[in-house]
Design an enzyme around this catalytic site. Sequence first.
Site, PDB file in Angstrom:
ATOM      1  N   HIS A 110      22.962   3.055 -18.012  1.00 31.87           N
ATOM      2  CA  HIS A 110      23.438   4.076 -18.966  1.00 31.87           C
ATOM      3  C   HIS A 110      22.492   5.267 -18.940  1.00 31.87           C
ATOM      4  O   HIS A 110      21.347   5.171 -19.358  1.00 31.87           O
ATOM      5  CB  HIS A 110      23.495   3.484 -20.375  1.00 31.87           C
ATOM      6  CG  HIS A 110      23.822   4.496 -21.438  1.00 31.87           C
ATOM      7  ND1 HIS A 110      23.213   4.488 -22.670  1.00 31.87           N
ATOM      8  CD2 HIS A 110      24.675   5.549 -21.451  1.00 31.87           C
ATOM      9  CE1 HIS A 110      23.675   5.489 -23.401  1.00 31.87           C
ATOM     10  NE2 HIS A 110      24.567   6.150 -22.685  1.00 31.87           N
ATOM     11  N   CYS A 151      27.090  11.936 -19.854  1.00 32.64           N
ATOM     12  CA  CYS A 151      26.422  10.692 -20.204  1.00 32.64           C
ATOM     13  C   CYS A 151      27.466   9.600 -19.989  1.00 32.64           C
ATOM     14  O   CYS A 151      28.625   9.752 -20.384  1.00 32.64           O
ATOM     15  CB  CYS A 151      25.982  10.733 -21.665  1.00 32.64           C
ATOM     16  SG  CYS A 151      25.144   9.241 -22.211  1.00 32.64           S
ATOM     17  N   GLU A 169      20.107  -2.454 -17.713  1.00 30.98           N
ATOM     18  CA  GLU A 169      20.104  -3.773 -18.355  1.00 30.98           C
ATOM     19  C   GLU A 169      20.683  -4.828 -17.425  1.00 30.98           C
ATOM     20  O   GLU A 169      21.749  -4.636 -16.838  1.00 30.98           O
ATOM     21  CB  GLU A 169      20.925  -3.712 -19.647  1.00 30.98           C
ATOM     22  CG  GLU A 169      20.826  -4.941 -20.523  1.00 30.98           C
ATOM     23  CD  GLU A 169      21.397  -4.689 -21.914  1.00 30.98           C
ATOM     24  OE1 GLU A 169      20.645  -4.201 -22.781  1.00 30.98           O
ATOM     25  OE2 GLU A 169      22.591  -4.960 -22.127  1.00 30.98           O
ATOM     26  N   GLY A 225      28.710  -0.254 -23.655  1.00 35.21           N
ATOM     27  CA  GLY A 225      27.339  -0.754 -23.686  1.00 35.21           C
ATOM     28  C   GLY A 225      26.897  -1.126 -25.086  1.00 35.21           C
ATOM     29  O   GLY A 225      27.308  -0.524 -26.077  1.00 35.21           O
ATOM     30  N   GLY A 280      27.566   3.201 -31.804  1.00 39.44           N
ATOM     31  CA  GLY A 280      27.006   4.320 -32.562  1.00 39.44           C
ATOM     32  C   GLY A 280      25.881   3.889 -33.485  1.00 39.44           C
ATOM     33  O   GLY A 280      25.821   2.754 -33.941  1.00 39.44           O
ATOM     34  N   SER A 295      27.617  -6.383 -24.570  1.00 39.54           N
ATOM     35  CA  SER A 295      28.322  -5.276 -23.947  1.00 39.54           C
ATOM     36  C   SER A 295      29.682  -5.806 -23.511  1.00 39.54           C
ATOM     37  O   SER A 295      29.909  -7.020 -23.476  1.00 39.54           O
ATOM     38  CB  SER A 295      27.550  -4.734 -22.747  1.00 39.54           C
ATOM     39  OG  SER A 295      26.321  -4.159 -23.146  1.00 39.54           O
ATOM     40  N   MET A 302      19.807  -3.028 -27.552  1.00 41.60           N
ATOM     41  CA  MET A 302      18.919  -4.123 -27.153  1.00 41.60           C
ATOM     42  C   MET A 302      19.253  -5.393 -27.924  1.00 41.60           C
ATOM     43  O   MET A 302      19.272  -5.396 -29.151  1.00 41.60           O
ATOM     44  CB  MET A 302      17.461  -3.748 -27.429  1.00 41.60           C
ATOM     45  CG  MET A 302      16.917  -2.675 -26.532  1.00 41.60           C
ATOM     46  SD  MET A 302      15.107  -2.514 -26.664  1.00 41.60           S
ATOM     47  CE  MET A 302      14.909  -2.216 -28.407  1.00 41.60           C
ATOM     48  N   HIS A 345      33.140   4.155 -27.071  1.00 43.93           N
ATOM     49  CA  HIS A 345      32.134   4.169 -25.999  1.00 43.93           C
ATOM     50  C   HIS A 345      31.014   3.194 -26.274  1.00 43.93           C
ATOM     51  O   HIS A 345      30.213   2.902 -25.397  1.00 43.93           O
ATOM     52  CB  HIS A 345      31.571   5.571 -25.793  1.00 43.93           C
ATOM     53  CG  HIS A 345      30.426   5.948 -26.686  1.00 43.93           C
ATOM     54  ND1 HIS A 345      30.497   5.912 -28.064  1.00 43.93           N
ATOM     55  CD2 HIS A 345      29.169   6.379 -26.401  1.00 43.93           C
ATOM     56  CE1 HIS A 345      29.347   6.318 -28.577  1.00 43.93           C
ATOM     57  NE2 HIS A 345      28.525   6.593 -27.589  1.00 43.93           N
ATOM     58  N   GLY A 346      30.894   2.700 -27.472  1.00 47.25           N
ATOM     59  CA  GLY A 346      29.827   1.757 -27.817  1.00 47.25           C
ATOM     60  C   GLY A 346      29.972   1.362 -29.263  1.00 47.25           C
ATOM     61  O   GLY A 346      31.014   0.881 -29.683  1.00 47.25           O
TER      62      GLY A 346
END
Length: 632
Positions: free
Chosen positions: A386, A248, A357, A529, A558, A536, A532, A555-556
Amino acid sequence: MSDRTSPVPQEGVELEQAPLDDSASEYVAARLAKLDAGAGAGAGAGAGQAMKAVGEGPDQPGMGGALTPQHPATGSAAAGQPETPSAKAEHSSKAKGKGKLAPQPQLAQAGAPEGAAEGGPAAAAAAAGQQEGVDALLQQAGFIKRIDSMSYGIAQSHVKGMRVPAKFYANPKLLSLVVGELETASGGFTAAVQQLCNVATLPGIVGASIGMPDIHSGYGFAIGNVAAFDMDADGVVSPGGVGFDINCGVRMLRTNLHESDIDAKTRERLADRLFDLIPVGVGEAGAVKLSRDDLEHVLKDGMKWTEKRGISWPEDRQVCEEQGCFKGANTSKVSDRAKKRGVVQLGSLGSGNHYTEIQVVDEIYDQAAAATMGVTDRGQVCVMIHTGSRGLGHQVCTDALSACDRAMARAKVKLVDRQLACMPIDSPEGRDYLGAMQAAANFAFGNRSVVMSCVRKAFAEVFGKSARDLDMHMVYDVAHNIAKEEEHQLDGKRVRVLVHRKGATRAFAPHHPMVPEKYREIGQPVLIGGSMGTASYILTGTETAMKETFGSTCHGAGRAMSRSHAVKTMDSKVVLKLLQGRGISVRVATKHLAAEEAPESYKDVDAVVATCHAAGISKKVVRLRPIAVIKG
């Protein structure tokens, strides 16, 4: 061994839509308004207010987000492929007694904007309030000790059998989430910091079991867990330490378009065309029809196959991890069932937190690094993709879990949690899994390449120019669910290790030979990333990351709220209407997904990135905000 069961999650769990009461609807509106007001502010500003959430246990993980709940119920999977257990079970007796906490204290000034402590009485008071809150949290969770202002440690003695200590990164606001998760831990739900300690008991682990600022509970390993295992000793590989959605990851394209080139009508046309071209949703077939022979080539060659077919450009592979192909892929170790699932899914997003996106550059923090990537101006239009290996990767992980028992019995490996099922790296089962995992990772590279070709086609059709004329070059592609053989410095020696990054991104420093030549002076690009409606980021790797985290960062953000709780407390129609009002076009295939993926369901990505930046494990380069999103 704990008697905790280890059921294999099913792909694409559907949830019933629940009604939304007025107070919840008003809350969503208020939160989105705060996010809108905070757009363009420095990291840490905007989305940061606390909210109480009922702890329900894990569902699925996500990337990037807005909400910072006081008592989170976290998630653990990607794209409709949940990674957390559904059965109730118990922890080991040593772990069990350390997970319950009294109600946690509130942090004063949690989520204050970056730079708030630059001077003045108000800033000093805010800092003092945060310090008091941190001290109270650490008193509640007595086994967590402060290392410095952005990192915390857990002694090797906390769980019987720990071979190394555990550590994690957090600012005061994120620390409150980590401690709050401990309060909800019960039955089949294990808090993320407890999972860090459990991972530290695995054979061959070196350094420390490390948690990123976006850490939350997952299947065996926490999401956001980094762990390295000695390949020349008794190191193991754990399928749960990679995750069900193998490779991923995130891919970004730049363009020469400006936000002013995309008025509301054009934005809607782009969203419609992307939604038409890119298959989305649970079990949805891909955009490319493959023969079984084609699939074998994708599994073996990754982006080499898409390049040969004219799906991707030759220069794309030069800005991709592993140049878009893991050379150790062994297609014969991918089961027929996995291949059957994958042959129809190349070029699809799936569901859950996966998306395509359209974004615009909101802030540039490092002009030189951004320019190297072709990102030069605020308002420049970019596209982020993603997704991962879909059902094929899920099946590869499932197959490997069933093979672990044999390998563990032969090696006499005992676990504190059955979800940590593993196999010696050099065992037949370990070699088979790594070969199949790399083949699934190549499938993911191919999958993102096909989706990228759909993006280029949509823009070309809407603007009446070729993708090359629109400068739609790939900036980078990163994996955040993978295990990779690497060499790292440990106690003054170079050690060959298998680094598991589950919900974590490689962040190699400048001049590292594994960084593409184009980026060698600035360090590896890191793509973070959001959810919504939220930001990012593009970051770069650092020397500090090489020394402290095996070259890894977040990674982001969560999940901060379980999917089931999100559906019960938010209404998709309200969320979509509010996002549309902020100039964000949204296309979703499943009616309840907007509620599941609402900004309120996630943590504050600005806080996560600010923590990584302050800790020095990655460096901020660009902040982006969304104007259109396509989801399953």
